[in-house]
Design a protein around this motif. Structure first.
Motif, PDB file in Angstrom:
ATOM      1  N   TRP A 128       4.528   3.925  -7.926  1.00 41.41           N
ATOM      2  CA  TRP A 128       5.236   4.452  -6.045  1.00 41.41           C
ATOM      3  C   TRP A 128       6.929   3.671  -6.337  1.00 41.41           C
TER       4      TRP A 128
ATOM      5  N   THR B 294      -2.358  -3.324  -3.220  1.00 37.60           N
ATOM      6  CA  THR B 294      -2.576  -4.122  -4.497  1.00 37.60           C
ATOM      7  C   THR B 294      -3.601  -4.923  -3.892  1.00 37.60           C
TER       8      THR B 294
ATOM      9  N   SER C  17       0.665  -1.085   0.316  1.00 38.90           N
ATOM     10  CA  SER C  17      -0.199   0.244  -0.104  1.00 38.90           C
ATOM     11  C   SER C  17       1.459   1.339  -0.020  1.00 38.90           C
TER      12      SER C  17
ATOM     13  N   SER D 220      -3.249  10.700  -3.751  1.00 38.89           N
ATOM     14  CA  SER D 220      -3.300   9.043  -4.433  1.00 38.89           C
ATOM     15  C   SER D 220      -3.209   8.371  -3.496  1.00 38.89           C
ATOM     16  N   SER D 221      -3.796   7.324  -3.618  1.00 39.15           N
ATOM     17  CA  SER D 221      -3.664   5.795  -2.563  1.00 39.15           C
ATOM     18  C   SER D 221      -3.255   4.883  -3.770  1.00 39.15           C
ATOM     19  N   TRP D 222      -3.032   3.609  -2.950  1.00 32.41           N
ATOM     20  CA  TRP D 222      -2.620   2.749  -3.660  1.00 32.41           C
ATOM     21  C   TRP D 222      -2.868   0.813  -2.825  1.00 32.41           C
TER      22      TRP D 222
ATOM     23  N   CYS E   3       1.879   8.058  -5.507  1.00 30.16           N
ATOM     24  CA  CYS E   3       1.136   6.737  -5.730  1.00 30.16           C
ATOM     25  C   CYS E   3       1.258   5.596  -6.646  1.00 30.16           C
ATOM     26  N   VAL E   4       1.430   6.807  -7.922  1.00 31.32           N
ATOM     27  CA  VAL E   4       0.946   6.208  -8.876  1.00 31.32           C
ATOM     28  C   VAL E   4       2.320   6.014  -9.693  1.00 31.32           C
TER      29      VAL E   4
ATOM     30  N   LYS F 152      -7.186  -5.093  -0.750  1.00 32.80           N
ATOM     31  CA  LYS F 152      -8.208  -4.270  -0.949  1.00 32.80           C
ATOM     32  C   LYS F 152      -9.411  -4.716  -0.933  1.00 32.80           C
TER      33      LYS F 152
END
Length: 124
Positions: free
Chosen positions: A109, A60, A48, A56-58, A106-107, A64
């Protein structure tokens, strides 16, 4: 610069843990920061990321809906709330950031610095 992860331990499947990453020497308002993990015998895996620079956030795909990343600005601490844990979540977890380029999003990252990890074991 220091990133100190803590909060790992033994949890049962379906249980929860909250990891903390105490940071010093970096400005979290200027870069993305996140978590990755490495299970025994497996490659490192990003888990994450969050950024207050671009919002932004991300996560895997496998985490999620179960994991949530957040931060406490006053304490310069980043958290990873892990719910509904599964045995496949067993790994050493590290918080990480990019010291070389100061990645702000985070794009795509990127990280190149991490501290001591904390072990999470999910088992009945």
């Amino acid at each position: 610069v220091q990133l100190q992860a803590s909060g790992g331990g033994l949890a049962q499947p379906g249980g929860s843990l909250t990891l903390s990453c105490a940071t010093s020497g970096i400005n979290l308002d200027r870069r993305a920061i996140g978590w990755y993990r490495q299970a025994p015998g497996k490659e490192r895996e990003g888990v994450s990321c969050m950024s207050t620079v671009d919002g932004s956030s991300w996560y895997t795909n496998s985490v999620k809906g179960r994991f949530t990343i957040s931060r406490d600005n006053a304490k310069n601490t980043v958290f990873l709330q892990m719910n509904n844990l599964k045995p496949e979540d067993t790994a050493v977890y590290y918080c990480a950031t990019d010291l070389t380029y100061g990645t702000k999003s985070c794009v795509d990252w990127y990280y190149d610095f991490w501290g001591q990890g904390t072990l999470v074991t999910v088992s009945s």
